[in-house]
Design an enzyme around this catalytic site. Structure first.
Site, mmCIF file in Angstrom:
data_model
loop_
_atom_site.group_PDB
_atom_site.id
_atom_site.type_symbol
_atom_site.label_atom_id
_atom_site.label_comp_id
_atom_site.label_asym_id
_atom_site.label_seq_id
_atom_site.Cartn_x
_atom_site.Cartn_y
_atom_site.Cartn_z
ATOM 1 N N ARG A 100 0.800 -0.980 0.057
ATOM 2 C CA ARG A 100 -0.019 -0.121 0.012
ATOM 3 C C ARG A 100 0.933 1.259 -0.115
ATOM 4 N NH1 ARG A 100 -3.068 -3.840 1.864
ATOM 5 N NH2 ARG A 100 -5.372 -3.631 1.935
ATOM 6 N N HIS A 125 -0.811 -2.296 -4.694
ATOM 7 C CA HIS A 125 -0.065 -3.381 -5.966
ATOM 8 C C HIS A 125 0.067 -2.438 -7.072
ATOM 9 C CE1 HIS A 125 -0.098 -6.407 -3.015
ATOM 10 N NE2 HIS A 125 -1.288 -6.891 -3.165
ATOM 11 N N HIS A 198 2.595 -12.937 -5.749
ATOM 12 C CA HIS A 198 1.525 -12.863 -4.973
ATOM 13 C C HIS A 198 0.851 -14.436 -5.082
ATOM 14 C CE1 HIS A 198 -1.894 -11.418 -2.572
ATOM 15 N NE2 HIS A 198 -1.376 -10.011 -2.309
ATOM 16 N N SER A 199 1.594 -15.279 -4.792
ATOM 17 C CA SER A 199 1.169 -16.341 -4.868
ATOM 18 C C SER A 199 0.402 -16.966 -3.439
ATOM 19 C CB SER A 199 2.114 -17.902 -5.102
ATOM 20 O OG SER A 199 2.334 -17.712 -6.472
ATOM 21 N N GLU A 328 4.965 -12.741 0.456
ATOM 22 C CA GLU A 328 5.300 -11.913 -0.249
ATOM 23 C C GLU A 328 6.645 -11.179 0.073
ATOM 24 O OE1 GLU A 328 1.622 -9.229 -0.907
ATOM 25 O OE2 GLU A 328 0.607 -10.863 0.149
#
Length: 364
Positions: A100, A125, A198-199, A328
């Site tokens: 953010r 993002h 971002h898995s 992440e």
């Protein structure tokens, strides 16, 4: 965005073979008359990574358990259309700026840059630019394995960011069941860069929620956040907090004691700047699968998929809160608005280069 889809029928266009692996390329559809491909990289152990040039998204990851049985350990969809309808960044490459940015703006060189505010007045993002972009792709082989190198040019002013940003994201799979990911970028104007993958991981194949997973993160401090989930600028100790992961912790034991319905914190890793070091370890006792995360980046966001709801994913599984865990690796969120955070400025003539390794194994 104009969308043209090819559904149901998938054609295998090419097969690439290396000394120990295979890579197949399939036609997955079209978006704005641009080809969307799905690549499948398989190593000699049968481990298989599927990834697409839409957002450099890892769509599937088949990993052996303690008995050698393969299961898909990441959340996502089994068709292109569901990815085009919007999603919580399943498997995507994130940029220009991960996490953010408060009030969707920053000041750089005395100029104010207003960004896409896509989360209640906050930029998150990078406005999902990299997630929704169609990347150029080519197969590549290196000492770290075989896979795909993706390329994208983010133009000046995209989502409010300065500079033309030339970006490469490379995803390689080797025969040690490790995925090597590198992020590289150059710019023609001072800008901010902060990339990640971002898995959403569930090492038991999403058969159940992640409460039985155990997690350790090598961090003693974190970035405190306010009501809008952006940093306050303080970096307190984790000790005596419910989200302290400095020792191996069963996720289900603490997740319900944490504000915002679970882990959603940026952990500042115990490491030197740029050092490749182990950041986290995730294990799932039932399957016996283990994931170790190594990175050059200074921190890691642990997100327990608290906001997942009313999404049906692959294999017709209904995704719920705590269906998976995101790990992440990236730089500090909102760093440009906190002078005490490490800088994320990239200047012309410099090169942004960061790496993360997802190393899969099994419990002994």
């Amino acid at each position: 965005m104009k969308r043209i889809l090819v559904r149901s029928v998938i054609f295998i266009l090419m097969t690439y073979t290396g000394s120990a692996q295979t890579i197949t390329k399939e036609h997955w559809g079209k978006v704005n008359n641009k080809e969307i491909s799905l690549y499948t990289i398989t190593n000699t152990n049968g481990m298989k990574m599927q990834i697409t040039n839409l957002g450099c998204i890892i769509t599937s990851l088949f990993v052996p358990d303690k008995n050698g049985n393969l299961d898909d350990v990441v959340l996502g969809f089994d068709n292109l259309e569901d990815y085009l309808n919007g999603h919580p960044s399943f498997g995507t490459t994130v940029g220009r700026y991960a996490n953010r940015i408060k009030n969707a703006q920053f000041i750089l060189n005395d100029s104010v840059y207003k960004l896409t505010a896509n989360a209640d007045g906050t930029a998150i993002h990078g406005g999902n630019e990299f997630r929704d972009a169609i990347w150029n792709a080519k197969t590549i082989t290196s000492e770290n394995g075989q896979g795909i190198q993706f390329h994208y040019l983010s133009p000046e002013g995209s989502h409010g960011f300065p500079g033309n940003l030339d970006v490469y994201a490379t995803y390689l799979l080797n025969d040690n069941n490790a995925i090597h990911v590198t992020f590289e970028a150059t710019t023609d104007k001072d800008t901010h860069v902060n990339m990640t993958n971002h898995s959403y991981f569930n090492l038991n194949g999403a058969k159940e929620l992640i409460y039985n997973h155990e997690l350790m993160v090598d961090a003693d401090t974190y970035t405190e956040f306010g009501e809008d989930i952006t940093p306050t600028g303080k970096m307190p100790l984790l000790k005596d907090t419910a989200w302290d992961l400095s020792t191996m912790t069963r996720i289900g034991d603490k997740v319900h004691d944490i504000p915002l319905n679970g882990y959603h914190h940026f952990y500042i890793l115990n490491k030197k700047d740029g050092e490749m070091k182990k950041a986290a370890e995730l294990i799932e006792p039932t399957s016996g699968r283990k994931l170790e995360v190594f990175t050059t980046q200074p921190g890691i966001t642990v997100y327990a998929s608290n906001g997942l709801d009313n999404i049906t994913g692959k294999y017709n599984i209904a995704y719920k809160p705590h269906a998976a865990i995101c790990l992440e690796t990236h730089h500090h969120p909102d760093a440009m608005n906190h002078h005490n955070f490490p800088s994320t400025v990239l200047k012309p003539g410099e090169k942004y280069s960061e790496a993360v390794i997802y190393d899969f194994g099994t419990l002994q």
